[in-house]
Design a protein around this motif. Structure first.
Motif, PDB file in Angstrom:
ATOM      1  N   PRO A  79       0.847  -1.206   0.000  1.00  0.00           N
ATOM      2  CA  PRO A  79       0.000   0.000   0.000  1.00  0.00           C
ATOM      3  C   PRO A  79       0.881   1.256   0.000  1.00  0.00           C
ATOM      4  O   PRO A  79       1.887   1.312   0.717  1.00  0.00           O
ATOM      5  N   LYS A  80       0.497   2.247  -0.812  1.00  0.00           N
ATOM      6  CA  LYS A  80       1.353   3.435  -0.964  1.00  0.00           C
ATOM      7  C   LYS A  80       1.566   4.165   0.352  1.00  0.00           C
ATOM      8  O   LYS A  80       2.671   4.643   0.625  1.00  0.00           O
ATOM      9  N   ALA A  81       0.528   4.256   1.178  1.00  0.00           N
ATOM     10  CA  ALA A  81       0.660   4.987   2.447  1.00  0.00           C
ATOM     11  C   ALA A  81       1.684   4.305   3.351  1.00  0.00           C
ATOM     12  O   ALA A  81       2.482   4.975   4.022  1.00  0.00           O
ATOM     13  N   VAL A  82       1.687   2.975   3.345  1.00  0.00           N
ATOM     14  CA  VAL A  82       2.619   2.219   4.185  1.00  0.00           C
ATOM     15  C   VAL A  82       4.049   2.360   3.653  1.00  0.00           C
ATOM     16  O   VAL A  82       4.992   2.627   4.407  1.00  0.00           O
ATOM     17  N   ALA A  83       4.203   2.205   2.332  1.00  0.00           N
ATOM     18  CA  ALA A  83       5.539   2.327   1.722  1.00  0.00           C
ATOM     19  C   ALA A  83       6.084   3.736   1.927  1.00  0.00           C
ATOM     20  O   ALA A  83       7.262   3.912   2.273  1.00  0.00           O
ATOM     21  N   ALA A  84       5.224   4.746   1.742  1.00  0.00           N
ATOM     22  CA  ALA A  84       5.670   6.145   1.898  1.00  0.00           C
ATOM     23  C   ALA A  84       6.162   6.391   3.314  1.00  0.00           C
ATOM     24  O   ALA A  84       7.240   6.954   3.516  1.00  0.00           O
ATOM     25  N   CYS A  85       5.404   5.949   4.315  1.00  0.00           N
ATOM     26  CA  CYS A  85       5.811   6.168   5.712  1.00  0.00           C
ATOM     27  C   CYS A  85       7.094   5.409   6.038  1.00  0.00           C
ATOM     28  O   CYS A  85       7.946   5.925   6.756  1.00  0.00           O
ATOM     29  N   PRO A  99       0.346   6.592   8.499  1.00  0.00           N
ATOM     30  CA  PRO A  99      -0.210   6.064   7.247  1.00  0.00           C
ATOM     31  C   PRO A  99      -1.694   5.738   7.384  1.00  0.00           C
ATOM     32  O   PRO A  99      -2.108   5.140   8.388  1.00  0.00           O
ATOM     33  N   ILE A 100      -2.477   6.119   6.385  1.00  0.00           N
ATOM     34  CA  ILE A 100      -3.896   5.737   6.372  1.00  0.00           C
ATOM     35  C   ILE A 100      -4.210   5.117   5.010  1.00  0.00           C
ATOM     36  O   ILE A 100      -4.163   5.796   3.987  1.00  0.00           O
TER      37      ILE A 100
END
Ligand SMILES: [Zn+2]
Length: 341
Positions: A79-85, A99-100
């Motif tokens: 998930p992008k939010a998880v990878a970004a964080c 992340p959400i």
């Protein structure tokens, strides 16, 4: 504060401005080409709390412009939010990164923007953008519109004061969606998204630091034809949102549960009710039922598997993204089969 010394010596910001950044909470909505650039800039600049919201996962086709991710993220469909964080926490461990992994809708948007000082638009669809316009107006939060297509990009600061126009003052939902073009049909250059998201982040820093140099007007740039201009949209004295406070998108309950995702061979299905799915248990169950259990992967926020016909991503919030479904009805049937809602 020493890590921000190159910013603190900049007279426009100084130590006072830097402290304001450290106390600020910013929501970045959409972590694609725009959001990954603005989130990166704000993380490094020392914004105290970043709430990073995205519904989707990383694919290889994103890597051309979504600078926060790598091939490993795409391989794992993280998930992008998880990878970004995860990536940003290695850049700056002294700020809060939240992340959400969720779809922003009328039912949850005001909760998502709770205690947020500023919202950055990194969206790829008009419906959510108009919803965001209404939520930010109702909550009195400034937000920064940003969009890019081909080599063109635009951005505007939308402030919740009486005199400033809102998005609806100069764009109607009909005109937004009637353009009918997407990144899939018109393409998009990472230089256009990167430039406009950097400008969006600069305006964010100015707004949070209380600078008087905040840009007024809609900045429109065309990198291919070398055109840069600022248009001054007028406030619509009959605007349904910022004058009459008629929040059409915010008052909609639910909306469509099944939707084709922009430019992809994927259909998203939303749950009929708010749920938290036990993904680990579902994975164990699937392992018994599928012919090839090796194709099942569980992440903290997402379960991803291939049943031989479709690849299916099920998120903890009850959403699913189904690849290669024949149509919306087929996607709904696959959803019911595996999620049982
Ligand atoms: Zn308005």
């Amino acid at each position: 504060m020493n890590r921000y010394v190159r910013q603190i010596v900049f007279p426009g910001l100084g130590l006072v401005g830097q402290k304001k950044l450290a106390e600020a909470t910013v929501a970045v909505v959409g972590l694609g080409a725009l959001g990954s650039v603005s989130a990166n800039a704000l993380c490094r600049a020392g914004i105290g709390h970043l709430r990073l919201i995205d519904r989707d996962y990383v694919e290889k086709i994103n890597l051309q412009r979504q600078i926060l991710y790598n091939e490993d993220d795409a391989e794992k469909r993280c998930p992008k939010a998880v990878a970004a964080c995860r990536h940003l926490s290695r850049v700056n461990s002294e700020i809060v990164l939240e992340p959400i992994v969720s779809e922003l809708g009328s039912a949850n948007i005001e909760q998502m923007f709770e205690k947020v000082d500023l919202v950055l638009d990194g969206l790829d669809n008009w419906e959510t953008r108009f919803l965001m316009n209404e939520a930010c107006h109702r909550l009195g939060i400034p937000w920064i519109y940003c969009a890019a297509l081909g080599a063109e990009a635009m951005s505007m600061n939308l402030l919740p004061d009486e005199k400033s126009p809102c998005l609806r003052c100069f764009l109607s939902p009909e005109s937004g969606s009637a353009a009918g073009q997407s990144c899939a049909t018109a393409g998009v250059l990472n230089m256009a998204t990167g430039m406009i998201a950097a400008i969006q982040a600069a305006e964010a820093v100015k707004i949070l630091a209380g600078a008087s140099e905040i840009r007024k007007g809609l900045l429109v740039a065309d990198l291919w034809n070398n055109q840069f201009k600022i248009i001054q949209p007028e406030k619509d004295t009959d605007c349904p949102v910022c004058v009459h406070r008629n929040y059409e998108f915010l008052n909609r309950s639910g909306g469509s549960r099944v939707m084709r995702l922009c430019g992809r061979n994927s259909i998203q299905v939303l749950p009929p009710l708010p749920v938290q799915l036990p993904l680990e248990d579902m994975a164990k169950q699937l392992a018994k039922n599928l012919n090839d259990p090796q194709k099942i992967e569980v992440h903290p926020f997402m379960l991803n598997f291939d049943d031989g016909r479709n690849r299916i991503q099920i998120f903890q919030d009850g959403r699913a993204i189904i690849e290669n479904a024949q149509d919306e009805t087929d996607a709904q049937a696959i959803y019911s089969e595996y999620v049982g809602l």
